[in-house]
Design an enzyme around this catalytic site. Structure first.
Site, short mmCIF file in Angstrom:
data_model
loop_
_atom_site.label_atom_id
_atom_site.label_comp_id
_atom_site.label_asym_id
_atom_site.label_seq_id
_atom_site.Cartn_x
_atom_site.Cartn_y
_atom_site.Cartn_z
N ALA A 66 0.85 -1.18 0.00
CA ALA A 66 0.00 0.00 0.00
C ALA A 66 0.89 1.24 0.00
O ALA A 66 2.06 1.19 0.37
CB ALA A 66 -0.91 0.00 1.22
N GLY A 112 -0.33 -5.12 0.90
CA GLY A 112 -1.55 -5.06 0.09
C GLY A 112 -1.42 -5.75 -1.25
O GLY A 112 -2.41 -6.20 -1.83
N GLU A 115 -2.08 -9.33 -0.50
CA GLU A 115 -3.51 -9.42 -0.20
C GLU A 115 -4.34 -9.36 -1.49
O GLU A 115 -5.35 -10.06 -1.62
CB GLU A 115 -3.91 -8.31 0.76
CG GLU A 115 -3.35 -8.53 2.16
CD GLU A 115 -3.60 -7.38 3.10
OE1 GLU A 115 -4.28 -7.58 4.13
OE2 GLU A 115 -3.14 -6.26 2.82
#
Length: 255
Positions: A66, A112, A115
Site C-alpha cells: 500500500a 496489500g 492481499e
C-alpha cells in the site's frame, strides 16, 4: 472511464488489468484501488469477457504494498474506514466476482500486493517473485484481508510465521506451501497465465460462476447446501442444456 493508474487490455474473451505505477513499484493508493474496482465492475458486466488477469507493470513488482504516505497520519476511525472500504470495494469484490480472476505475480507482492493476489481465485508467479506481509514492522497488521485469507491458503501455522516474522518468501517456497499454483520464468508468466485463462474461457460461464460461490462458501456451515442448490439451479440454465446436448451428440459445447 479514463484510467490513470491501470491499463486494460481485451484479447478475445480474456481481459488483462495491469497496475501501472512503475515509479512506486505499483503500490496501491486510493485512486488505484478505485480504478481497479471500476474496471472489475465493467468487466463483470461485459458479456465478451470470460476471464480476468491482474498483473503489474515492469519486471520488478506486482504490487509492492500500500502507499504508506496516504495513511501515515490517520487515526483509528480513518484507519478502520480505509480497511473497510478497501475490503468491500476491491478485495472482497474480486473474491466474489462472478468471473474467475487470475493473479500473474511478476515480482514483489508485499502487504496489500499479496492481499490483492490472495483475493484472486488463482495465482501464478514468476521465478523472481517475493511474497510477504511486512505490516508488523510498521506496528500494524494486514488490513485488506491478509489475516483471513492466508491461513485458508497455507494453514494457520505457516500464516502465523509469515505474519509475525514479516519475512519475504520466494516463489518456489510459495508454491511449496500452496500460496501460488505455479511458477514460471518472467518471460513465460503472462503467456502461461493466458494459456490457463483460455482453457477456462471455453467452459460454462454459468457453471463457473456457481462454482466460485460454492468454493467461497466451503469453509462455512452453508457450503454443502449452497452446492446442492446451485447444482439444481444449473439444470434450468442454458449452459447445462448446451453442455449435455454436446456430450450426447459427441461435439464440443458452444457456451
Amino acid at each position: 472511464m479514463n484510467f490513470q493508474n491501470i491499463l486494460l487490455e481485451n484479447e478475445g474473451q480474456i481481459s488483462t488489468i495491469t497496475i501501472n505505477r512503475p515509479q512506486s513499484l505499483n503500490a496501491l493508493n486510493g485512486a488505484t484501488i478505485s480504478e481497479l474496482s471500476e474496471a472489475l465492475s465493467q468487466l463483470e458486466q461485459d458479456s465478451n469477457c470470460r476471464v480476468i488477469i491482474i498483473t503489474g507493470s515492469g519486471e520488478k513488482s506486482f504490487v509492492a504494498g500500500a502507499d504508506i504516505k496516504e495513511f501515515s497520519d490517520f487515526g483509528q476511525d480513518k484507519a478502520e474506514e480505509l480497511a473497510r472500504n478497501g475490503q468491500n470495494s476491491l478485495f472482497n469484490k474480486i473474491e466474489n466476482l462472478r468471473k474467475p480472476v487470475i493473479a500473474a505475480v511478476n515480482g514483489f507482492a508485499l502487504g496489500g500486493g499479496l492481499e490483492l493476489a490472495m483475493a484472486c481465485h488463482i495465482r501464478y508467479a514468476s521465478e523472481n517473485a517475493k511474497l510477504g506481509l511486512p505490516e508488523v514492522t510498521l506496528g500494524l497488521i494486514p488490513g485488506y484481508g491478509g489475516t483471513q485469507r492466508l491461513p485458508k491458503l497455507v494453514g494457520k501455522g505457516l500464516a502465523n510465521e509469515m505474519i509475525f516474522s514479516a519475512k519475504m518468501i520466494s516463489a518456489s517456497r510459495a508454491k511449496e506451501i500452496g500460496l501460488v499454483n505455479e511458477v514460471f520464468s518472467l518471460e513465460e508468466l503472462l503467456p502461461k497465465t493466458k494459456e490457463l485463462a483460455t482453457l477456462i474461457s471455453k467452459n460454462s460461464p454459468q457453471g463457473i460462476s456457481k462454482a466460485i460461490a460454492a468454493v467461497n462458501a466451503s469453509d462455512s456451515a452453508e457450503g454443502y447446501e449452497l452446492e446442492i442448490k446451485s447444482f439444481g439451479e444449473l439444470f434450468e440454465m442454458e449452459d447445462k442444456k448446451e453442455g449435455v446436448s454436446a456430450f450426447l451428440e459427441k461435439r464440443k459445447p458452444n457456451f
